[in-house]
Design a protein around this motif. Sequence first.
Motif, PDB file in Angstrom:
ATOM      1  N   GLU A  42      98.972  53.602  80.422  1.00 20.20           N
ATOM      2  CA  GLU A  42      99.697  54.225  81.533  1.00 20.20           C
ATOM      3  C   GLU A  42      98.846  55.290  82.239  1.00 20.20           C
ATOM      4  N   CYS A  43      98.310  56.254  81.476  1.00 21.93           N
ATOM      5  CA  CYS A  43      97.589  57.373  82.103  1.00 21.93           C
ATOM      6  C   CYS A  43      96.086  57.338  81.850  1.00 21.93           C
ATOM      7  N   GLY A  44      95.612  56.523  80.911  1.00 23.82           N
ATOM      8  CA  GLY A  44      94.192  56.362  80.685  1.00 23.82           C
ATOM      9  C   GLY A  44      93.542  57.354  79.730  1.00 23.82           C
ATOM     10  N   THR A  45      94.279  58.329  79.227  1.00 24.91           N
ATOM     11  CA  THR A  45      93.693  59.297  78.297  1.00 24.91           C
ATOM     12  C   THR A  45      93.549  58.672  76.903  1.00 24.91           C
ATOM     13  N   ASP A  46      92.690  59.251  76.088  1.00 25.32           N
ATOM     14  CA  ASP A  46      92.477  58.757  74.717  1.00 25.32           C
ATOM     15  C   ASP A  46      93.401  59.488  73.744  1.00 25.32           C
ATOM     16  N   ASP A  47      94.695  59.433  73.993  1.00 19.50           N
ATOM     17  CA  ASP A  47      95.668  60.160  73.175  1.00 19.50           C
ATOM     18  C   ASP A  47      96.719  59.265  72.533  1.00 19.50           C
ATOM     19  N   VAL A  48      96.422  58.007  72.324  1.00 14.39           N
ATOM     20  CA  VAL A  48      97.409  57.086  71.766  1.00 14.39           C
ATOM     21  C   VAL A  48      97.366  57.146  70.243  1.00 14.39           C
ATOM     22  N   ASP A  49      98.523  57.327  69.628  1.00 18.23           N
ATOM     23  CA  ASP A  49      98.652  57.372  68.174  1.00 18.23           C
ATOM     24  C   ASP A  49      99.681  56.357  67.711  1.00 18.23           C
ATOM     25  N   ARG A  50      99.513  55.898  66.496  1.00 16.34           N
ATOM     26  CA  ARG A  50     100.437  54.940  65.902  1.00 16.34           C
ATOM     27  C   ARG A  50     101.652  55.695  65.365  1.00 16.34           C
ATOM     28  N   GLN A  51     102.842  55.276  65.801  1.00 16.49           N
ATOM     29  CA  GLN A  51     104.080  55.898  65.355  1.00 16.49           C
ATOM     30  C   GLN A  51     104.702  55.160  64.185  1.00 16.49           C
ATOM     31  N   GLY A  52     104.514  53.861  64.150  1.00  9.01           N
ATOM     32  CA  GLY A  52     105.046  53.010  63.102  1.00  9.01           C
ATOM     33  C   GLY A  52     104.396  51.652  63.234  1.00  9.01           C
ATOM     34  N   THR A  53     104.890  50.686  62.488  1.00  7.74           N
ATOM     35  CA  THR A  53     104.315  49.356  62.529  1.00  7.74           C
ATOM     36  C   THR A  53     104.475  48.750  63.918  1.00  7.74           C
ATOM     37  N   GLY A  54     103.375  48.654  64.646  1.00  5.51           N
ATOM     38  CA  GLY A  54     103.384  48.044  65.971  1.00  5.51           C
ATOM     39  C   GLY A  54     103.908  48.929  67.075  1.00  5.51           C
TER      40      GLY A  54
END
Length: 93
Positions: A42-54
């Motif tokens: 969505e925004c392109g930043t490197d801030d994605v984390d896993r919250q749960g399975t998938g």
Amino acid sequence: MAEDTQSRTGSAGRFGARYGRVARKRVADIERDMNADHACPECGTDDVDRQGTGIWQCDSCGYKYAGGTYRPETPAGRTVKRSIRAALGEDEE
């Protein structure tokens, strides 16, 4: 005391001599990839984390989406996306 295997085997060093070399290496590779920096679609930043399975969520913009179990985007998902774009592109002509 046993020597520190963490530096040699990564996160799978916690298993010690159990489960075999190939299984420990596979676990270390999966966990390294899962915890790496991932770009938000969505925004392109490197801030994605896993919250749960998938389930993946961007800490910056709050965008939450479904992805792979250990990766936000799987090779199969990329193939499907490409196929859908190709099918929609053919319909417009």
